[in-house]
Design a protein around this motif. Structure first.
Motif: not given
Length: 67
Positions: A10-30
């Protein structure tokens, strides 16, 4: 499958998480648009705040090349 998650906060920052499981990404996306986007990384609960949208990049990002 592992990859890189790119989160726009929201504060216009970008966070990059490397070497993460797709399931964690899906959890964040939800949780996009929620006040507290939480997920478990390296046995710790991390609160990213408000995140929207999120992007997935399979495998690792070549930072020298720029993607």
């Amino acid at each position: 499958m592992k990859g890189t998650a790119i989160l726009y906060q929201k504060d216009q920052k970008v966070t990059i998480i490397e070497d993460v499981d797709r399931s964690v990404f899906d959890e964040i996306k939800e949780q996009c648009g929620c006040d507290h986007c939480n997920c478990k990384l390296e046995n710790k609960i991390v609160d990213f705040g408000t995140v929207s949208p999120v992007l997935w990049h399979e495998d690792e990002v070549d930072w020298d090349y720029g993607y």
